[in-house]
Design a protein around this motif. Structure first.
Motif, mmCIF file in Angstrom:
data_model
loop_
_atom_site.group_PDB
_atom_site.id
_atom_site.type_symbol
_atom_site.label_atom_id
_atom_site.label_comp_id
_atom_site.label_asym_id
_atom_site.label_seq_id
_atom_site.Cartn_x
_atom_site.Cartn_y
_atom_site.Cartn_z
ATOM 1 N N PHE A 161 0.875 -1.295 -0.133
ATOM 2 C CA PHE A 161 -0.248 -0.008 0.153
ATOM 3 C C PHE A 161 0.953 1.329 -0.052
ATOM 4 O O PHE A 161 0.616 2.134 -0.871
ATOM 5 C CB PHE A 161 -0.816 0.044 1.238
ATOM 6 N N ALA A 162 2.003 1.136 0.955
ATOM 7 C CA ALA A 162 2.601 2.494 1.109
ATOM 8 C C ALA A 162 3.465 2.781 -0.181
ATOM 9 O O ALA A 162 3.656 3.820 -0.335
ATOM 10 C CB ALA A 162 3.412 2.430 2.290
ATOM 11 N N VAL A 163 4.002 1.636 -0.851
ATOM 12 C CA VAL A 163 4.838 1.882 -1.941
ATOM 13 C C VAL A 163 3.893 2.377 -3.299
ATOM 14 O O VAL A 163 4.367 3.205 -3.860
ATOM 15 C CB VAL A 163 5.335 0.272 -2.460
ATOM 16 N N TYR A 164 2.690 1.861 -3.305
ATOM 17 C CA TYR A 164 1.850 2.618 -4.440
ATOM 18 C C TYR A 164 1.450 3.844 -3.886
ATOM 19 O O TYR A 164 1.456 4.816 -4.819
ATOM 20 C CB TYR A 164 0.529 1.763 -4.740
ATOM 21 N N GLY A 165 1.318 4.148 -2.532
ATOM 22 C CA GLY A 165 1.048 5.639 -2.275
ATOM 23 C C GLY A 165 2.228 6.489 -2.644
ATOM 24 O O GLY A 165 2.018 7.531 -3.182
#
Lengths: 672, 301
Positions: B225-229
């Motif tokens: 999630f954080a990577v795509y964010g």
């Protein structure tokens, strides 16, 4: 010079020896001859890859003229691939064939054809006389036919073999046409004259190239010329399937590359043609592969897919040559050549492991297999490596060559015209889809065949093959990993073959390290492996004292034997099948459960190649129905046949006479 | 390095914020923001139950899955600051390394010999295959627009341009957000809170994982999630100095998490059969971005 004579004579002498020795001796002779021949040819191949090129002239005969033997780095690269795949294949084959020990005559023929196949494939890489090339090509095709139909007591095998034989002769027909056209014009069979023949005439060059392209495309299995491939691969013994997919179809790629160098057509145009055909081949191959339930047939369709990927590389390389974009040329051809090697490696490994599965279970139908990981852990492990590599997933070799091609496509973006940009987008789209579909296909194949519980009980013991049989497989697996981790070593070897296309021999021109960060890739792979090991050891360390319980798989509370409720291959691909319906041809036979007291029900589906139906079956049916109109001639009465015979003989005698009279009559009219 | 630390911090909060948003919308107080992290820590301490059908694949798969997401994280830059790993074509590597993780999670689901998990595996394989073209074409159009081939160079130069780039950035945000939803098996595609195995995708694949392995898989999900964010943040930050971009990073991550929570609160999951069409429609949005890029560069004339 002497080496070449030795190379020709040695296999012949030993081929004559084979029928006279015992089964074990046959194996030893075959592997010895293959090894010696491989050593002899590799000597030249390695030197040519280091920048030396050789040219010899064999005397030849009155008809063929001098036979030039030219070994350049392109031949060298292919010779090395052929040798590697043949040595591992031969070694594997020795053990695989043990089960067939009793069929003495077939084994002799098989061994002889195997040796001849190896020598002819290598010869094809270096012979540059079109007549001799055709003869050797024919010998190669025939010996390949003989090794394919080893199990000739099965009617399906013979049928597949005949299919192959016919199609490979259509291929030869095209090649013959092309070569004769060039040879008649130039009055010489030397390949060099093909360049002379086409220089300065673009139209002629393109037509000649397309003739050769179709010829070689049949051999290498580009769609729509691929239909022999999915039959021949499952029919052949495992080591032959591996070799066929690994190198025999690659000789077609070699032919195409050679013709690109010899004929200098409008590179941009043929680049686009090759790219289009390849994109279609890649997508169609993998789409068909997914719905196959015969493991070897599935792999055969994957060969078509991979030929498509190689073709995409060649296509963009050609476009690069046409537009003078050296980076694109380098990346395209380097990607194609490296993928040729990579595919040779992982596809032969896949076929050999499929062979192991067949040996252990006597079936290749995916739906009957399952849970082999418990019985054959090593085969499972090897198949897993090859499956990851063929899906183009890091850290193995498949990723490296696809990465090169991707890089070529993306770097081409910056100075492309609108048409080129659209081509790039669709090629990228295709390449990504091919990768994703390959992953779908191999998770299916691996998951169903090796994981879960057995779907069928066998009457015999299912056990791992012997360790010796696994040695060549480990060797291939080692190279798969090695290329993935040290791609720069292999790309340096490719410098000379690629420079044949770019024409640059400058040591400073290194697009592999500037445009493509190949060294970073190799470092990143190491980091990946380190991270995996690290995570795994932390896991081991933390969980070492924790309680580990082994229970049944979660089944919503159901704890009985659940082997029948497992997911099957057919159900695994069902969402895909629904989605890609327009491209597939699937026949279903089912009987539903009906009524209050239902009797037995069944469901059965099998797939068929849509293009084969459209391009092969339908025309043949039309042709047959046309000929059916004349079936009254074949009425089985001897008298009629005698009349036909007499009519024919009379016609043969009379037509020239009538023609002559007619001619005289015309002359007479003219004089009036 | 900067992006690495920031993503780690964001990952700790991201899922918590989503859950909190959903709770607030449904009129509950909801757990603390750090509850998902606490859950994972609890899992790391637990023992495990393995199915007797499973093999070595099931043992190594969670580690490889985690490692793949971790590697993807290393590649992501932060505006002009490189990720720990950066080279030409690193976005190709990014997509393919995530594919490695998916490959293993699929075969580990097959390893259990369960009928449910095969179902999830089959869907995961199909949907992730369909989502990938969108990402590649998106990156292709950004590469075309900027003339560069690595994440960091693309994002650093993306900002200098006309206002159309912002329009494209918004479309790109949509595409990346949707890819994130597909990759993480969230709402319009998959409902993580459903209670029927037949309708799950990701959740059903990890039914048999427990203890440390489950912890790894969940952590990988948070990181993803954080990577795509972070990728979405990258579309906007450009070469702005880090005093401004670091707060921006957290604000955007927060907004993305809230957006995901909102979507999940007000939308129902699509019918399974329609998912494929929806995902493939993303590719056409990417194609739209590509043609936008062509417009900006004046290639149409």
């Amino acid at each position: 010079m002497r080496i070449i004579e030795a190379f020709v004579i040695l296999p012949l002498v030993f081929a004559f020896l084979i029928p006279f020795v015992k089964e074990k001796g046959k194996g030893i002779i075959v592997i010895m001859v293959i090894l010696i021949n491989a050593l002899l040819s590799s000597y030249f191949a390695v030197n040519s890859l280091l920048g030396k090129s050789y040219e010899f002239f064999l005397p030849g005969s009155l008809i063929s003229g001098l036979i030039p033997i030219r070994i350049d780095s392109l031949s060298g690269w292919f010779i090395l691939i052929i040798n590697f795949v043949f040595i591992t294949g031969c070694f594997y084959g020795l053990f695989y064939m043990k089960a067939y020990k009793k069929q003495k005559n077939s084994i002799s023929l098989h061994a002889i054809s195997f040796i001849i196949l190896h020598s002819t494939l290598i010869s094809l890489c270096v012979i540059q006389n079109s007549l001799v090339f055709l003869v050797v090509w024919e010998i190669m095709a025939l010996s390949a036919f003989l090794v394919i139909i080893f199990e000739n007591e099965k009617s399906a095998t013979v049928k597949a073999g005949i299919n192959y034989l016919i199609q490979s002769h259509v291929c030869i027909l095209f090649l013959m046409f092309g070569f004769i056209w060039a040879a008649i014009d130039q009055n010489s069979f030397d390949f060099k004259n093909i360049s002379l023949f086409t220089s300065g005439n673009d139209g002629k060059a393109i037509i000649l190239f397309l003739i050769f392209f179709i010829g070689f495309a049949i051999k290498s299995g580009f769609v729509p010329f691929h239909t022999w491939l999915p039959y021949a691969h499952p029919a052949a013994p495992a080591h032959i399937s591996g070799i066929m997919s690994g190198v025999i179809i690659k000789i077609g790629i070699f032919g195409i590359l050679r013709m690109i160098l010899l004929i200098k057509p409008d590179y941009t145009l043929i680049g686009y043609i090759i790219l289009t055909v390849s994109v279609i081949s890649g997508l169609y191959g993998v789409m068909q592969a997914i719905i196959q339930h015969n493991l070897k047939k599935l792999l055969a369709y994957h060969s078509i897919e991979n030929i498509g990927i190689i073709g995409i590389g060649i296509g963009i390389g050609c476009i690069g040559m046409g537009s003078g974009n050296q980076t694109l040329t380098t990346l395209g051809f380097a990607g194609a050549l490296l993928h040729t090697l990579n595919h040779g490696l992982f596809k032969s490994l896949l076929f050999y492991t499929a062979g192991n599965v067949y040996q252990a279970t006597h079936t290749l139908n995916i739906e009957n297999l399952g849970g082999l990981v418990k019985k054959m852990p090593q085969t499972t492990f090897l198949f897993l490596i090859a499956a990851i590599a063929i899906s183009g997933i890091p850290p193995f070799n498949g990723f490296v060559s696809e990465f090169l091609i991707y890089n070529g496509l993306y770097s081409w973006l910056h100075n492309a015209t609108l048409a080129a940009l659209i081509t790039i987008v669709f090629s990228i789209l295709a390449l990504v889809l091919i990768g994703g579909l390959a992953m779908l296909c191999f998770t299916k194949a691996f998951g169903i065949v090796f994981l879960g519980n057995p779907r069928q009980q066998f009457n015999h013991e299912v056990k791992e093959v012997s360790l010796f049989q696994l040695i060549p497989l480990y060797l291939i697996a080692f190279f798969i990993v090695f290329i993935g981790l040290f791609p720069d070593l292999f790309l340096n070897v490719l410098n000379y073959p690629v420079s044949l296309f770019t024409g640059i021999l400058d040591k400073n021109f290194k697009p592999f390290n500037t445009v493509v960060a190949i060294r970073s890739i190799s470092q990143t792979m190491w980091v990946l492996i380190l991270v995996v090991i690290l995570v795994f050891s932390i896991r081991r360390f933390i969980t070492r004292k924790k309680s580990i319980v082994t229970l049944t798989t979660w089944g919503c509370g159901y704890v009985g034997i659940a082997t029948k409720t497992q997911y099957t291959a057919n159900s695994f691909i069902r969402p895909y099948r629904k989605l890609f319906k327009p491209f597939l041809l699937i026949f279903k036979h089912k009987k539903n459960i009906e009524g209050i007291f239902p009797d037995s029900a069944h469901y059965e589906s099998h797939s068929y190649d849509k293009i084969e139906k459209m391009l092969i079956d339908n025309p043949i049916r039309a042709y047959k129905s046309f000929l059916g109109k004349f079936v009254f001639l074949q009425n089985g009465k001897l008298q009629f046949y005698i009349i036909y015979g007499i009519t024919f003989i009379l016609a043969v005698i009379c037509i020239p006479i009538i023609y002559k009279i007619f001619f005289i009559f015309i002359e007479f009219l003219k004089q009036l | 390095m900067l992006s690495f630390i920031l993503i780690l911090i964001a990952a700790a909060f991201f899922t918590g914020i989503i859950i909190r948003t959903k709770s607030i919308f449904s009129g509950r107080k909801g757990p603390g923001i750090l509850q998902p992290v606490k859950d994972v820590i609890r899992l790391f301490r637990k023992g495990a139950v393995y199915s007797q059908t499973t093999s070595f694949v099931f043992q190594i798969a969670p580690s490889i899955y985690f490692a793949s997401v971790f590697m993807a994280m290393l590649v992501v830059p932060f505006g002009q600051y490189k990720g720990l790993i950066s080279f030409n074509g690193d976005f190709i590597f990014f997509a393919y390394i995530l594919a490695l993780g998916k490959f293993f999670s699929i075969i580990s689901a097959m390893d259990t010999g369960s009928s449910f998990e095969g179902m999830g595996a089959s869907r995961e394989a199909l949907y992730s295959m369909l989502a990938e073209p969108a990402f590649f074409i998106l990156m292709g159009s950004l590469a075309l627009l900027t003339g560069h081939l690595s994440f960091q160079e693309i994002f650093a130069t993306l900002h200098i341009g006309s206002y159309i780039t912002y329009a494209l950035a918004i479309l790109a945000t949509f595409v990346i957000l949707m890819i994130a939803m597909i990759e993480n098996s969230r709402m319009p595609i998959d409902d993580p809170k459903t209670h029927l195995e037949l309708t799950m995708i990701h959740e059903v694949m990890i039914l048999d994982n427990s203890g440390f392995d489950l912890g790894l898989i969940l952590t990988a999900g948070y990181l993803k999630f954080a990577v795509y964010g972070a990728l979405i943040v990258n579309l906007f930050v450009g070469v702005i100095p880090y005093e401004y971009t670091i707060p921006m990073f957290f604000i955007i991550q927060f907004l993305v998490a809230v957006a995901i929570g909102t979507i999940e609160s007000f939308m129902a999951r699509f019918r399974m059969g329609h998912n494929a069409q929806f995902i493939f429609a993303l590719t056409s949005v990417s194609l739209l971005i590509f043609f936008g890029a062509l417009l900006i560069l004046g290639k149409f004339i």
